[in-house]
Design an enzyme around this catalytic site. Structure first.
Site, short mmCIF file in Angstrom:
data_model
loop_
_atom_site.label_atom_id
_atom_site.label_comp_id
_atom_site.label_asym_id
_atom_site.label_seq_id
_atom_site.Cartn_x
_atom_site.Cartn_y
_atom_site.Cartn_z
N ASP A 69 36.42 -36.67 -97.01
CA ASP A 69 37.35 -37.78 -96.80
C ASP A 69 36.63 -39.06 -96.36
O ASP A 69 36.25 -39.89 -97.18
CB ASP A 69 38.44 -37.37 -95.81
CG ASP A 69 39.72 -38.18 -95.93
OD1 ASP A 69 39.78 -39.08 -96.79
OD2 ASP A 69 40.67 -37.91 -95.19
N ASP A 70 36.49 -39.25 -95.04
CA ASP A 70 35.80 -40.41 -94.46
C ASP A 70 34.78 -39.88 -93.46
O ASP A 70 34.98 -39.97 -92.24
CB ASP A 70 36.80 -41.34 -93.76
CG ASP A 70 37.84 -41.91 -94.71
OD1 ASP A 70 37.52 -42.86 -95.42
OD2 ASP A 70 38.97 -41.38 -94.73
N GLU A 100 49.87 -35.25 -96.57
CA GLU A 100 48.97 -35.24 -95.41
C GLU A 100 49.84 -35.50 -94.18
O GLU A 100 50.07 -34.63 -93.36
CB GLU A 100 47.89 -36.30 -95.54
CG GLU A 100 46.95 -36.36 -94.33
CD GLU A 100 46.01 -37.56 -94.36
OE1 GLU A 100 45.00 -37.50 -93.64
OE2 GLU A 100 46.28 -38.54 -95.08
#
Length: 338
Positions: free
Chosen positions: A281-282, A203
């Site tokens: 993800d979030d 990432e």
């Protein structure tokens, strides 16, 4: 050529899977504020509106500060249950049929919240979603890579009484300076216990971290993996081993992994024959849940019908759900897209 409206409708009706989701990253401002008040935990924000304003962060550190502030209000089993059920309710409405969620036990253990308290609340919500809606699930315990190998081993010991609830282990938090090889022995111990293994790699970290995840950690899956595209040999290995990449488009945009959604590499991944998937993800912090991520790709990255179908297929085949369930969802997908 199919219109964007057609693709958006298909994306809404198709069965979706989520393979890269941090349950602590689903904390909406309203719920965080309510649980903080319930538990009498002081926040540095005086209102929901002030807290919402903090969600407009501009860098990773500001996000992490807010992320850990949110975690601080989670004290009791019911808190973990409520957080998890709120997420599951949202994605059920988006036709997500299977979830594989991460939780970060070390982030709660450091505050004196027992492992049992955390996992019981989360697991009970997952069971209720399965019973109410038929939503299948897997639970992934994630190690925080900025902490020590010793801390990870201590956490694994605490997890052992609950191994029948845990399907896999992951590796998250700040990537740079914390390569996968730092946790080689921990992952060997997890694999000896029969747990699946995944790791955040590529990432913000270099392609070398993806190599380590594959060759040393021997991951079953790679979380993110964007920077793997910088290395042709690495791409070939990922393709040969049919490793799934759990890509998070809106997260990448929010954290400036990509500058614009039109630059997102997910189309390139598919063109190279890689098993890219869509995940959030979030989502409370990064701009949206599963449907919002698909919407962004359709509206801004110009993915076509074949690519949309392949992303959905990859999400099913790359999951850890039972084979029979995979066939059922793949049949549904095929009939929708035919």
């Amino acid at each position: 050529m199919d219109s964007k409206d057609t693709l958006l409708q298909l994306s809404k009706t198709m069965p979706k899977t989520e393979l890269h989701l941090h349950i602590e990253g689903t904390f909406e401002a309203e719920q965080m504020f309510a649980i903080a008040q319930r538990n009498q935990v002081p926040l540095k924000y005086q209102s929901v509106e002030a807290l919402k304003a903090a969600y407009q962060f501009t860098n990773l550190q500001d996000f992490l500060d807010l992320y850990y502030q949110g975690m601080s209000v989670l004290l009791h089993e019911v808190d973990f249950y409520d957080l998890t059920m709120a997420y599951l309710t949202k994605v059920h409405e988006e036709n997500v049929v299977h979830v594989e969620i991460f939780f970060d036990p070390q982030g709660h253990l450091s505050r004196g919240v027992a492992f049992e308290t955390q996992i019981t609340g989360i697991y009970r919500a997952l069971q209720d979603a399965q019973q109410q809606w038929g939503m299948s699930f897997k639970l992934i315990m994630s190690f925080l890579r900025h902490l020590s190998e010793e801390s990870a081993f201590e956490t694994l010991e605490l997890a052992k009484p609950f191994l029948n609830w845990i399907d896999g282990v992951g590796l998250d938090s700040s990537e740079l300076g914390h390569p996968p090889e730092k946790f080689l022995r921990v992952f060997e111990a997890c694999q000896a216990l029969g747990l699946k293994v995944t790791a955040h790699a590529g990432e913000e970290g270099p392609p070398e971290y993806v190599w380590q995840a594959i060759e040393q950690i021997k991951v079953d899956r790679i979380d993110h993996g964007n920077r793997a595209l910088e290395d042709e040999k690495l791409v070939a290995v990922i393709k040969e081993q049919e490793l799934t990449l759990t890509v998070c488009p809106l997260s990448n945009l929010k954290l400036c992994v990509v500058n614009d959604m039109t630059d997102h590499p997910i189309k390139d991944m598919l063109a190279l024959g890689l098993k890219a998937t869509v995940n959030s993800d979030d989502p409370a912090y990064f701009g949206g849940y599963m449907q919002a991520n698909y919407n962004a790709l359709i509206n801004d990255s110009d993915i076509n019908k074949a690519e949309l179908y392949q992303l959905a297929v990859n999400g099913i085949t790359g999951s850890w759900m039972d084979q029979e369930l995979k066939y059922q969802h793949l049949d549904t997908l095929k009939s929708l897209f035919s």
